[in-house]
Design a protein around this motif. Structure first.
Motif, mmCIF file in Angstrom:
data_model
loop_
_atom_site.group_PDB
_atom_site.id
_atom_site.type_symbol
_atom_site.label_atom_id
_atom_site.label_comp_id
_atom_site.label_asym_id
_atom_site.label_seq_id
_atom_site.Cartn_x
_atom_site.Cartn_y
_atom_site.Cartn_z
ATOM 1 N N VAL A 1 17.395 75.410 62.911
ATOM 2 C CA VAL A 1 17.687 74.829 61.599
ATOM 3 C C VAL A 1 17.960 73.324 61.651
ATOM 4 C CG1 VAL A 1 18.543 77.004 60.664
ATOM 5 C CG2 VAL A 1 20.155 75.402 61.708
ATOM 6 N N PHE A 2 17.701 72.728 62.789
ATOM 7 C CA PHE A 2 17.849 71.268 62.895
ATOM 8 C C PHE A 2 16.983 70.570 61.847
ATOM 9 C CE2 PHE A 2 16.463 67.180 64.472
ATOM 10 C CZ PHE A 2 17.452 66.653 65.281
ATOM 11 N N ALA A 3 15.681 70.887 61.834
ATOM 12 C CA ALA A 3 14.762 70.196 60.919
ATOM 13 C C ALA A 3 15.098 70.479 59.444
ATOM 14 C CB ALA A 3 13.314 70.535 61.252
ATOM 15 N N PRO A 4 15.349 71.747 59.078
ATOM 16 C CA PRO A 4 15.775 71.985 57.694
ATOM 17 C C PRO A 4 17.037 71.212 57.328
ATOM 18 C CG PRO A 4 15.164 74.050 58.732
ATOM 19 C CD PRO A 4 15.092 73.003 59.807
ATOM 20 N N ALA A 5 17.933 71.033 58.286
ATOM 21 C CA ALA A 5 19.149 70.271 57.986
ATOM 22 C C ALA A 5 18.787 68.811 57.686
ATOM 23 C CB ALA A 5 20.136 70.351 59.159
ATOM 24 N N VAL A 6 17.861 68.251 58.455
ATOM 25 C CA VAL A 6 17.443 66.869 58.198
ATOM 26 C C VAL A 6 16.845 66.774 56.796
ATOM 27 C CG1 VAL A 6 15.976 64.959 58.960
ATOM 28 C CG2 VAL A 6 16.990 66.502 60.662
ATOM 29 N N SER A 7 16.067 67.775 56.479
ATOM 30 C CA SER A 7 15.470 67.844 55.156
ATOM 31 C C SER A 7 16.547 67.813 54.063
ATOM 32 C CB SER A 7 14.633 69.133 55.103
ATOM 33 O OG SER A 7 14.111 69.332 53.858
ATOM 34 N N GLY A 8 17.594 68.593 54.259
ATOM 35 C CA GLY A 8 18.695 68.619 53.289
ATOM 36 C C GLY A 8 19.405 67.280 53.189
ATOM 37 N N VAL A 9 19.545 66.620 54.320
ATOM 38 C CA VAL A 9 20.205 65.315 54.343
ATOM 39 C C VAL A 9 19.393 64.319 53.501
ATOM 40 C CG1 VAL A 9 20.753 63.335 55.827
ATOM 41 C CG2 VAL A 9 21.380 65.650 56.551
ATOM 42 N N SER B 1 25.068 66.737 59.153
ATOM 43 C CA SER B 1 23.974 67.602 58.709
ATOM 44 C C SER B 1 24.219 68.312 57.389
ATOM 45 C CB SER B 1 23.664 68.640 59.785
ATOM 46 O OG SER B 1 23.385 67.989 60.994
ATOM 47 N N THR B 2 25.344 68.036 56.742
ATOM 48 C CA THR B 2 25.576 68.651 55.436
ATOM 49 C C THR B 2 25.269 67.615 54.356
ATOM 50 O OG1 THR B 2 27.920 68.028 55.539
ATOM 51 C CG2 THR B 2 27.334 70.232 56.315
ATOM 52 N N PRO B 3 24.503 68.012 53.337
ATOM 53 C CA PRO B 3 24.104 67.044 52.306
ATOM 54 C C PRO B 3 25.286 66.345 51.627
ATOM 55 C CG PRO B 3 22.728 68.988 52.183
ATOM 56 C CD PRO B 3 23.805 69.298 53.190
ATOM 57 N N VAL B 4 25.070 65.083 51.330
ATOM 58 C CA VAL B 4 26.122 64.206 50.810
ATOM 59 C C VAL B 4 26.563 64.610 49.390
ATOM 60 C CG1 VAL B 4 24.417 62.562 49.890
ATOM 61 C CG2 VAL B 4 26.697 61.742 50.533
#
Ligand SMILES: Cc1cc2nc3c(=O)[nH]c(=O)nc-3n(C[C@H](O)[C@H](O)[C@H](O)COP(=O)(O)O)c2cc1C
Ligand code: SF4
Ligand code: FES
Lengths: 419, 157
Positions: free
Chosen positions: A391-399, A288-291
């Protein structure tokens, strides 16, 4: 690189999971010391240490503990230890519960004594069945030795520790979903309160901390906040059980202090990129942390502040390393399938959005996409950010933003091959 | 067919009760006992759990259907759960899957005719450092190779 072993100190001893070996090497020493201290003094020491939650969010543990000292009209207080460990790329808590379960139990005693709790639960993911056995044996040993139970080490203090087994739901790692699950419900995250307050278990004040956070407490009680702060950086004090998986020579969990250069870590512990290939990207702290691109990896250090500069975060410290052979569109697809499967379904942008983005990337991969697919993907990503219960969905967004933002060329290449 | 807990399971649940502020907390422990007892959770078992917990059956249904590890129908004796998430995918999961499908002659989600094996793909098992991995029932198998998979399957009846 300086040796920094706070949590993994006993990991390599033969039979380190047994009470005998753990005790011979210092386990439960901090408990005696703690009973000579006021509970508030322990909370104070943990606060001063700057200990940050190691379950992914990095919240200062001390502030959360202080919330537990409020007046709750005599209601019982609870500790829920989070051993759900379901964030892809993360496999550190299992090292603690299998290699040094007594360190965790010691941490639980200290924490409960400090916050005034007599009942602790360890919520463990259902798949960790065999590891759960090792942990349960350690708990049984502790009861038999009078370390847990009616009188902890002979003191007038009761403490019961109970393992609660999950049943396969990533979202139950989110602290309020975890408590819902422990209340016998679906693992649906709760709406967050506006002011700072504890979590609630059947309406009783409850502290939720990650396994590794709790396992760091014995060191702080034994050696003091300053000793803890002598590791890491000003804002990210101490150490973390960072982990490596993917394309490295020696994947695994290796404790290091915050602030360690990422590439140095990958080379020193991981033996570098597998097969001498070139590095393409690293997901720094669980899926869940952006690459991060290879250029960013070369500059980044393993602490909260550094990773923020690259639009990412430290997360759980579980690094997924990808070499030059990896197709980034496929990698994103893999992760979106995960999120699509794991969304708890309460919020429309998340329940529907995770399906849409998964389908959009599937189209791109199948070369059925059009240039609008990328725009649509980013558009859905915007809709998923900041509009949901957890914050699940915002994390997907960040991914998504990370993959598309940093490797857009690879997505476009799929679309070009259409023409 | 109605469901009743074995005496042993009932006693284990009753002794757990005092560890929790409310009996409802025993939902997952009770469902795990059902799984252990008969391998899946059918409607009859949900009703029995609801009666014991003193909650409406629909609540048990809602929970039982939420969690991936609870099976609502009988499955093969050996449930092969191959991890499909990123670290395993990077480390050769696809080859293992192809091999399993060929060897067992089934697709993902199917059970062999003799009822021995059910093949599933699951999300990250928390063992990414020893990828690729699979879990068969409760046992984890790490650092899989095709040879290793053959050995493991031959060891199961
Ligand atoms: C979707 C989601 C999944 C999470 N999964 C876990 C987990 O598996 N383990 C964990 O310790 N924390 C997890 N967390 C973080 C918890 O909500 C919580 O912040 C943490 O357990 C608090 O402990 P800490 O402050 O000691 O890290 C997750 C959070 C979210 C939003
Ligand atoms: S954001 Fe997703 S996972 Fe979180 S509560 Fe909403 S639907 Fe559930
Ligand atoms: S990705 Fe397979 S165990 Fe984590």
């Amino acid at each position: 690189m300086r040796d920094a072993k706070i949590v993994s100190r006993r990991f390599d001893l033969p039979n380190s999971h047994t009470l005998e070996v753990a005790q011979k090497h210092g386990a439960y020493k901090a408990v005696e010391k703690a009973f000579g201290m006021k509970p508030e003094a322990i909370v104070e020491e943990v606060d001063r240490s700057g200990l940050r939650g190691k379950g992914g969010g990095g919240a200062p543990a001390g502030s959360k503990w202080k919330l537990m000292l409020g007046d709750f009209g005599g209601r019982p207080k609870y500790l829920a230890v989070n051993c759900d460990e379901s964030e892809p790329g993360t496999f550190k808590d299992r090292q603690i519960i299998t290699k040094d379960p007594h360190l965790l139990i010691e941490g639980i005693i200290l924490t409960c004594y400090a916050i005034g709790s007599h009942d602790a639960y360890i919520y463990i993911r259902g798949e960790y069945h065999d590891f759960q056995k090792i942990l349960q044996e350690a708990i049984d040993e502790a009861y038999a030795a009078g370390i847990l139970g009616e009188k902890v080490l002979g003191h007038d203090y009761r403490l019961d520790v109970t393992i609660h087994r999950g049943a396969g739901a990533y979202i139950c790692g989110e602290k309020s979903a975890l408590l819902e699950s422990m209340e016998g419900k679906r693992g649906h995250p709760r709406l967050k309160p506006h002011q700072k307050e504890p979590e609630w278990y059947f309406g009783n004040p409850t502290l939720v901390n990650n396994v590794e956070t709790i396992a760091s407490v014995p060191f702080i009680v034994n050696e003091g906040a300053d000793a803890y702060r002598s590791f890491g950086t000003e804002k990210s004090p101490g150490t973390l059980l960072f982990a490596l998986s993917g394309h490295v020579e020696r994947p695994g969990v290796y404790e290091a202090e915050f602030g360690t250069p990422m590439m140095e870590y990958i080379e020193h512990f991981g033996g570098g990129i597998r097969g001498g290939k070139a590095l393409k990207a690293v997901i720094p702290g669980g899926a869940s942390t952006p690459v991060l691109s290879a250029e960013e990896v070369a500059e980044a250090t393993l602490d909260y502040e550094s990773l923020r500069q690259y639009g990412s975060s430290l997360g759980t410290g579980g690094m997924i390393v990808m070499d030059e052979s990896v197709d980034m569109v496929e990698a994103l697809k893999n992760l979106l399938e995960f999120y699509h499967h794991e969304s708890c379904g309460q919020c429309t942008p998340c329940r529907e959005g995770t399906g849409w983005v998964d389908a959009l990337v599937a189209d791109v991969l199948a070369q059925k996409g059009s240039p609008e697919h990328i725009e649509k993907l980013l558009d859905v990503s915007v809709t998923m950010n900041g509009k949901t219960i957890c914050v699940f969905a915002p994390a997907v967004s960040g991914v998504i933003d990370g993959f598309v933002g940093k490797f857009r060329g690879e997505f476009e290449a799929y679309l070009r091959s259409l023409a | 067919m109605s469901f009743t807990f074995t005496e042993e399971n009932l006693q284990a649940l009753e002794s757990l009760e005092k560890r929790y502020p409310s009996k409802e907390a025993l939902m997952l422990p009770a469902l795990w006992k059902v799984m252990r007892q008969q391998g899946h959770i059918d409607t009859e078992a949900m009703v029995a759990v609801a009666e014991w917990l003193e909650v409406p059956p629909v609540k048990v249904y809602g929970v039982a259907t939420f969690y991936t590890m609870f099976h609502l129908e009988p499955i093969g004796r050996h449930h092969i759960q191959l991890c499909k998430t990123l670290s395993c995918a990077l480390c050769g999961k696809a080859d293992i899957l192809a091999h399993l499908k060929k060897k067992l002659g089934i697709e993902v989600g199917e059970t062999t005719e003799d009822g021995r094996f059910t093949l599933s793909q699951v999300e990250c098992l928390g063992s990414c450092g020893t990828a690729p991995v699979m879990q068969i029932n409760d046992t984890l198998y790490e650092n899989l190779t095709i040879e290793k998979v053959d050995e493991i399957l031959e060891g199961l009846e």
